[in-house]
Design a protein around this motif. Structure first.
Motif, short mmCIF file in Angstrom:
data_model
loop_
_atom_site.label_atom_id
_atom_site.label_comp_id
_atom_site.label_asym_id
_atom_site.label_seq_id
_atom_site.Cartn_x
_atom_site.Cartn_y
_atom_site.Cartn_z
N LEU B 34 -6.70 4.52 1.27
CA LEU B 34 -5.62 4.37 2.26
C LEU B 34 -4.23 4.41 1.76
N GLY B 35 -4.03 3.76 0.63
CA GLY B 35 -2.49 3.85 -0.09
C GLY B 35 -2.27 5.34 -0.37
N LEU B 38 -1.54 7.38 2.51
CA LEU B 38 -0.53 7.14 3.22
C LEU B 38 0.71 7.40 2.49
N LEU B 39 0.70 7.38 1.22
CA LEU B 39 2.06 7.71 0.41
C LEU B 39 2.29 8.92 -0.39
#
Lengths: 266, 62
Positions: B34-35, B38-39
């Motif tokens: 997820l990190g 998203l980034l």
């Protein structure tokens, strides 16, 4: 027990994420789209692009697509951005307030509710503050001097360094506050943050150029900073409330003490 | 509830006994995925779809 903490963190993250998603939907989406249009338009004029008349006509008609043509439509960008905003809150809640709070709770300065806010401040410094020292938030449409391949590892490195510095500050405070009192320990805990100036001094120049009016650019940066501060504040407040309720149900004497002080503090 | 092991070390040990390695790996995997998504993902479709979010968060991108 860890699972309880993470569940609580995800719940708090969902609340904070929904608040942030609302900010993205109502403020950031229209503002970023506007700045994108504005920036690209100015860019086209400044470079005297031969397609100027063409793009101007295009902008007058449909304002949704820029001349570079994004890979997806504006509606998809808006929708995915809002969902990403919610997920961002959930991610921070689960990692920092779920796992982070569980492992660090005994070491975080403060009592009861205030621990949540200390952790939120540390989270903000790690995830946003430290990387922003090297790469300040930018309005859309800017040309960065460094390619993305160089910036991403540096960005990730600054997040890690920020977290490390916060842990160090917490350790310094924990070691000193019993002997020297809160104020001296608090002041000493500020010194590790000086370490952040080293990569800032060493990092390559990150000059940017953009054609937005400075007022609009400042407003956008302000929105970014405020948005993240808001996110962390909502996260800390919600987590503190959930944590207090859970410890009250469990009803151990130590926790009951903390609840009393927290309630009177309210 | 947990006064005897109320230290960072105690909590780490306790987490080690409460969770199976599979659960830990799954949790870390989800967080990392997820990190990263998203980034850091630069793939054009993903990037353009999250464009407004990344600007609103102040994450460095494109």
């Amino acid at each position: 027990m860890l699972v309880d903490y993470v569940t609580r963190g995800v719940k708090a993250g969902l609340v904070a994420g929904l608040a942030f998603g609302l900010l993205v939907a109502l403020v950031a989406n229209p503002l970023v789209a506007f700045a994108d249009e504005f920036g690209h338009e100015g860019e086209t004029r400044a470079t005297g692009d031969h397609r100027e008349a063409d793009t101007d006509g295009h902008h007058d008609g449909t304002t949704s697509g820029s001349h570079e043509g994004p890979a997806v439509s504006a509606a998809v960008t808006n929708g995915v951005s809002v969902v990403s905003g919610v997920l961002w809150g959930v991610l921070l809640g689960a990692v920092v307030f779920g796992a982070g709070f569980y492992f660090l709770e005994p070491a975080i300065p403060g009592t009861g509710t205030s621990k949540s806010y200390v952790l939120a401040a540390a989270g903000f410094v790690s995830v946003s503050g430290a990387p922003w020292l090297v790469f300040p938030p930018q309005p859309p449409g800017v040309e960065q001097a460094l390619p993305a391949e160089t910036r991403l590892p540096l960005y990730a490195g600054m997040v890690l360094l920020g977290a490390l510095v916060c842990l160090l500050a917490g350790a310094v405070y924990g070691r000193l506050h019993a002997d020297l009192g809160r104020i001296v320990a608090g002041a000493a805990a500020l010194t590790p943050f000086g370490l952040l100036s080293v990569p800032v001094a060493l990092s390559p120049s990150t000059a940017v150029t953009h054609s937005l009016p400075s007022g609009l650019a400042t407003g956008l940066v302000g929105l970014v900073v405020l948005g993240q501060v808001l996110l962390w504040t909502v996260l800390a407040a919600t987590y503190a409330r959930l944590h207090r309720r859970a410890t009250a149900e469990r009803g151990s004497p130590v926790d009951a003490d903390q609840i009393d002080s927290a309630v009177t503090a309210d | 509830m947990a006064t005897a092991n109320d230290s960072v070390h105690g909590r780490i040990e306790r987490a080690g006994t409460e969770l199976t390695p599979t659960q830990m790996a799954a949790g870390l995997g989800v967080v990392a995925a997820l990190g990263f998504a998203l980034l850091f993902v630069q793939e054009p479709t993903m990037h353009d779809a999250m464009h407004n979010f990344r600007h609103a968060t102040g994450v460095t991108c494109h």
